[in-house]
Structure formats: C-alpha cells, structure tokens
Design a protein around this motif. Sequence first.
Motif, PDB file in Angstrom:
ATOM      1  N   MET A   1       0.848  -1.192   0.000  1.00 37.12           N
ATOM      2  CA  MET A   1       0.000   0.000   0.000  1.00 37.12           C
ATOM      3  C   MET A   1       0.888   1.248   0.000  1.00 37.12           C
ATOM      4  O   MET A   1       1.824   1.360   0.776  1.00 37.12           O
ATOM      5  N   ARG A   2       0.588   2.173  -0.866  1.00 41.02           N
ATOM      6  CA  ARG A   2       1.353   3.421  -0.939  1.00 41.02           C
ATOM      7  C   ARG A   2       0.792   4.396   0.080  1.00 41.02           C
ATOM      8  O   ARG A   2      -0.386   4.720   0.064  1.00 41.02           O
ATOM      9  N   THR A   3       1.612   4.871   0.993  1.00 42.76           N
ATOM     10  CA  THR A   3       1.123   5.755   2.050  1.00 42.76           C
ATOM     11  C   THR A   3       1.053   7.187   1.554  1.00 42.76           C
ATOM     12  O   THR A   3       1.642   7.563   0.550  1.00 42.76           O
ATOM     13  N   ALA A   4       0.328   8.018   2.333  1.00 47.03           N
ATOM     14  CA  ALA A   4       0.241   9.435   1.997  1.00 47.03           C
ATOM     15  C   ALA A   4       1.621  10.086   2.059  1.00 47.03           C
ATOM     16  O   ALA A   4       1.941  10.974   1.265  1.00 47.03           O
ATOM     17  N   GLY A   5       2.454   9.624   2.994  1.00 50.00           N
ATOM     18  CA  GLY A   5       3.804  10.171   3.083  1.00 50.00           C
ATOM     19  C   GLY A   5       4.624   9.862   1.845  1.00 50.00           C
ATOM     20  O   GLY A   5       5.380  10.704   1.354  1.00 50.00           O
ATOM     21  N   ALA A   6       4.467   8.635   1.324  1.00 53.59           N
ATOM     22  CA  ALA A   6       5.186   8.262   0.111  1.00 53.59           C
ATOM     23  C   ALA A   6       4.703   9.080  -1.074  1.00 53.59           C
ATOM     24  O   ALA A   6       5.481   9.461  -1.952  1.00 53.59           O
ATOM     25  N   LEU A   7       3.394   9.352  -1.110  1.00 61.51           N
ATOM     26  CA  LEU A   7       2.840  10.181  -2.183  1.00 61.51           C
ATOM     27  C   LEU A   7       3.429  11.583  -2.121  1.00 61.51           C
ATOM     28  O   LEU A   7       3.826  12.150  -3.148  1.00 61.51           O
ATOM     29  N   HIS A 143      -0.809   6.568  -7.270  1.00 61.52           N
ATOM     30  CA  HIS A 143      -1.106   6.382  -5.835  1.00 61.52           C
ATOM     31  C   HIS A 143      -2.498   5.775  -5.658  1.00 61.52           C
ATOM     32  O   HIS A 143      -2.678   4.813  -4.893  1.00 61.52           O
ATOM     33  N   MET A 144      -3.486   6.310  -6.379  1.00 61.87           N
ATOM     34  CA  MET A 144      -4.852   5.790  -6.279  1.00 61.87           C
ATOM     35  C   MET A 144      -4.923   4.339  -6.737  1.00 61.87           C
ATOM     36  O   MET A 144      -5.515   3.482  -6.067  1.00 61.87           O
ATOM     37  N   ASP A 145      -4.298   4.041  -7.875  1.00 66.26           N
ATOM     38  CA  ASP A 145      -4.382   2.692  -8.428  1.00 66.26           C
ATOM     39  C   ASP A 145      -3.677   1.666  -7.555  1.00 66.26           C
ATOM     40  O   ASP A 145      -4.140   0.520  -7.428  1.00 66.26           O
ATOM     41  N   GLU A 146      -2.581   2.055  -6.933  1.00 67.15           N
ATOM     42  CA  GLU A 146      -1.890   1.134  -6.030  1.00 67.15           C
ATOM     43  C   GLU A 146      -2.735   0.842  -4.794  1.00 67.15           C
ATOM     44  O   GLU A 146      -2.775  -0.296  -4.301  1.00 67.15           O
ATOM     45  N   LEU A 148      -6.067   1.013  -4.710  1.00 64.67           N
ATOM     46  CA  LEU A 148      -7.180   0.184  -5.181  1.00 64.67           C
ATOM     47  C   LEU A 148      -6.750  -1.273  -5.313  1.00 64.67           C
ATOM     48  O   LEU A 148      -7.496  -2.194  -4.944  1.00 64.67           O
ATOM     49  N   ALA A 149      -5.555  -1.499  -5.850  1.00 59.68           N
ATOM     50  CA  ALA A 149      -5.059  -2.865  -6.005  1.00 59.68           C
ATOM     51  C   ALA A 149      -4.844  -3.532  -4.650  1.00 59.68           C
ATOM     52  O   ALA A 149      -5.153  -4.723  -4.468  1.00 59.68           O
ATOM     53  N   ALA A 150      -4.330  -2.766  -3.693  1.00 56.86           N
ATOM     54  CA  ALA A 150      -4.114  -3.317  -2.352  1.00 56.86           C
ATOM     55  C   ALA A 150      -5.443  -3.699  -1.700  1.00 56.86           C
ATOM     56  O   ALA A 150      -5.563  -4.761  -1.074  1.00 56.86           O
ATOM     57  N   LEU A 151      -6.448  -2.850  -1.848  1.00 58.50           N
ATOM     58  CA  LEU A 151      -7.769  -3.155  -1.285  1.00 58.50           C
ATOM     59  C   LEU A 151      -8.364  -4.395  -1.933  1.00 58.50           C
ATOM     60  O   LEU A 151      -9.008  -5.215  -1.262  1.00 58.50           O
ATOM     61  N   ALA A 152      -8.163  -4.561  -3.228  1.00 59.97           N
ATOM     62  CA  ALA A 152      -8.717  -5.712  -3.937  1.00 59.97           C
ATOM     63  C   ALA A 152      -8.050  -7.017  -3.499  1.00 59.97           C
ATOM     64  O   ALA A 152      -8.683  -8.082  -3.516  1.00 59.97           O
ATOM     65  N   ARG A 153      -6.779  -6.951  -3.115  1.00 60.08           N
ATOM     66  CA  ARG A 153      -6.058  -8.160  -2.702  1.00 60.08           C
ATOM     67  C   ARG A 153      -6.431  -8.618  -1.310  1.00 60.08           C
ATOM     68  O   ARG A 153      -6.339  -9.815  -0.997  1.00 60.08           O
ATOM     69  N   GLU A 154      -6.832  -7.707  -0.459  1.00 64.70           N
ATOM     70  CA  GLU A 154      -7.050  -8.047   0.944  1.00 64.70           C
ATOM     71  C   GLU A 154      -8.400  -8.721   1.164  1.00 64.70           C
ATOM     72  O   GLU A 154      -9.424  -8.243   0.663  1.00 64.70           O
ATOM     73  N   ASP A 261      -8.096   6.347  -0.833  1.00 60.63           N
ATOM     74  CA  ASP A 261      -7.775   6.489   0.593  1.00 60.63           C
ATOM     75  C   ASP A 261      -9.067   6.580   1.407  1.00 60.63           C
ATOM     76  O   ASP A 261      -9.156   6.035   2.511  1.00 60.63           O
ATOM     77  N   GLY A 262     -10.083   7.269   0.839  1.00 62.14           N
ATOM     78  CA  GLY A 262     -11.380   7.326   1.504  1.00 62.14           C
ATOM     79  C   GLY A 262     -12.012   5.962   1.615  1.00 62.14           C
ATOM     80  O   GLY A 262     -12.619   5.616   2.638  1.00 62.14           O
ATOM     81  N   ALA A 263     -11.879   5.132   0.552  1.00 64.41           N
ATOM     82  CA  ALA A 263     -12.425   3.782   0.591  1.00 64.41           C
ATOM     83  C   ALA A 263     -11.733   2.937   1.663  1.00 64.41           C
ATOM     84  O   ALA A 263     -12.365   2.134   2.347  1.00 64.41           O
ATOM     85  N   ARG A 264     -10.431   3.134   1.808  1.00 63.89           N
ATOM     86  CA  ARG A 264      -9.690   2.427   2.864  1.00 63.89           C
ATOM     87  C   ARG A 264     -10.224   2.799   4.240  1.00 63.89           C
ATOM     88  O   ARG A 264     -10.470   1.926   5.083  1.00 63.89           O
ATOM     89  N   MET A 265     -10.417   4.093   4.477  1.00 61.99           N
ATOM     90  CA  MET A 265     -10.933   4.554   5.760  1.00 61.99           C
ATOM     91  C   MET A 265     -12.343   4.016   6.002  1.00 61.99           C
ATOM     92  O   MET A 265     -12.674   3.579   7.102  1.00 61.99           O
ATOM     93  N   LEU A 266     -13.168   4.023   4.953  1.00 65.20           N
ATOM     94  CA  LEU A 266     -14.532   3.537   5.092  1.00 65.20           C
ATOM     95  C   LEU A 266     -14.555   2.046   5.382  1.00 65.20           C
ATOM     96  O   LEU A 266     -15.358   1.570   6.194  1.00 65.20           O
TER      97      LEU A 266
END
Length: 287
Positions: A1-7, A143-146, A148-154, A261-266
């Motif tokens: 997952m790409r963090t906000a800091g990395a972005l 950043h968004m696509d990475e 999204l991909a992380a959320l899809a894998r989990e 990132d909003g989807a992750r929080m939700l």
Amino acid sequence: MRTAGALALALAVLPLGGAARPVPARVMSLNQCADQIVLALLPPSRIASVTWLSRDPESAVMARAAMRVGINHGQAEEVVRQKPDLVIAGTFTTPATRALLRKLGYPMIEVNEAASFDDIRAATRQIAAAVGERARGEVLIRHMDEELAALAREPVRPVRVAAWDGAGFSAMKGSLYGAVLGVAGAVNVADVPPAADHGEPDAEVLLAAAPDLLLQGAPGSRFPGLRDDVARHPLVRRYWADRMVTVKPTVYFCGTPFAADGARMLRQQIQAAAARPHAPLPFARTR
C-alpha cells in the motif's frame, strides 16, 4: 500500500511546470472538486484562488492547502478581478458564468463530475495537462491505483450496508459513493431490489432490505426540516441506533485521486462497526 507520506515524497521530487509549452502562471478553480486536484498539483504561488467551500475540512480533503491560497464564490466578476491565465469550471458551475467567461475570451476548461474511478483518472489527467503538470497528475493516479489494487487483494468480511440520509437511500448504482462502497468491500443494498426499485425515501423498504449497518454522511441544515424526518425516522432510531457509521463527506463527495484512501478509511469503519455485538434484526430474513 502506498502511504500518503510516500505520495508527498513522490510529488516533492518532481519538478514543477515540466511541460514544453508555456504553462498558466495563475490558475483559478470555480469548482470544489476541481479545487482538490488543483491544490494537489500546484504550489500556492500558481493558484489565483479556489472556491470558499474548499476550506471546509468536512467536505474537502485539501482543506489545509486551501487555507494558503485565495478563495472565490464562483462569480464572473471575481474572474475579471483576479485575472487568471486559466479558469477551471465544473458541470455545476453556473451556465451563465461559463457562457460569459467564454464570451470574454478567458481560457477555460470544463471538468465533468466523476461518478467512477475511471472518471477520476480522466478528470485528473485533463486538469494536469491544462496546468502543465502531467507527470504530477500521473503520480496522483498511480497512488490511487496502487491503493485500489491493495484493497482488492485483501480479504474482507462482506457487510450489507445502506447509505441513508435525508433523501432516503443514497449511494445508488452509478454514483461515486456507490463506487467507493464497492471498493471498500461493502454490499450496498441500494444496488438490488427492493431498495433499487425505489427512488423516494421509504422506511418500509429499508426494513425489507434489512442492512446490517446504516451509513450517514453529510449533516443537513442546523434547522429542523422534513429531511430530518427521513434520516432520523423512528424505525431508524429503533433498529439501527447502535448500527450507525458516520461517514465524512470527504470520502464520497468529490471524485479525486484520494478517493481510494477514503475507501480504505470507510472499510476500516465498516469492519469495526460490524465486529461489535448486535442483537439480530427481528425482521431480517435468513440469508
């Protein structure tokens, strides 16, 4: 997952204004959602103003950045006064304002409202190209696509939810909110009958749909109104008072590269609420 800091680091190392052709030195945005992308792409020195709405942290993900630049109220007179090199308008920008600015010859792009992640990619690329920051736009999209991909894998526990507010069911199929819910791993009852067949708010339909959780987002007016009768219907208070998740409008209000990132929080909010013990809904059918 790409963090906000990395972005932030990825954006920081990119040179600004890397396009070959001249770039607009003063950009003015008349749309709250376009504001967010402009603020993520450009330094304050290149932003003439954004809308006053973008200083509201409840609905604007870039609210802190918006405090560093001027504001506008979407009026043509402000454009004339601020003399931007580029105006960014949206489909909800007053048609009369857009027509007048075109007549006056102001360089302007019009950005469609995003209802999907594909729309977000298109809007980000459109704005990034117009302001001469294509590379920075691609960083935001990556950043968004990475994410999204992380959320899809989990793996995620499916939870049946209804986004319910003063208009009844929101987050209908084809909406950005609905897309964010899908990425968050929620099962949106508004996508299927009986809720999908009802455009008007109907508490009986809510009972028939029997979602595990209710999501309530943007607060309404501070003054009592008919919308309160829907959002706080007695049946809602009786059966879902301890099954409520409050969702910040920044999660679903604007289509920006930060929607993942909003989807992750939700997802985190929904999973935490679903894990709490709840008495069974007496009217829910066995699934």
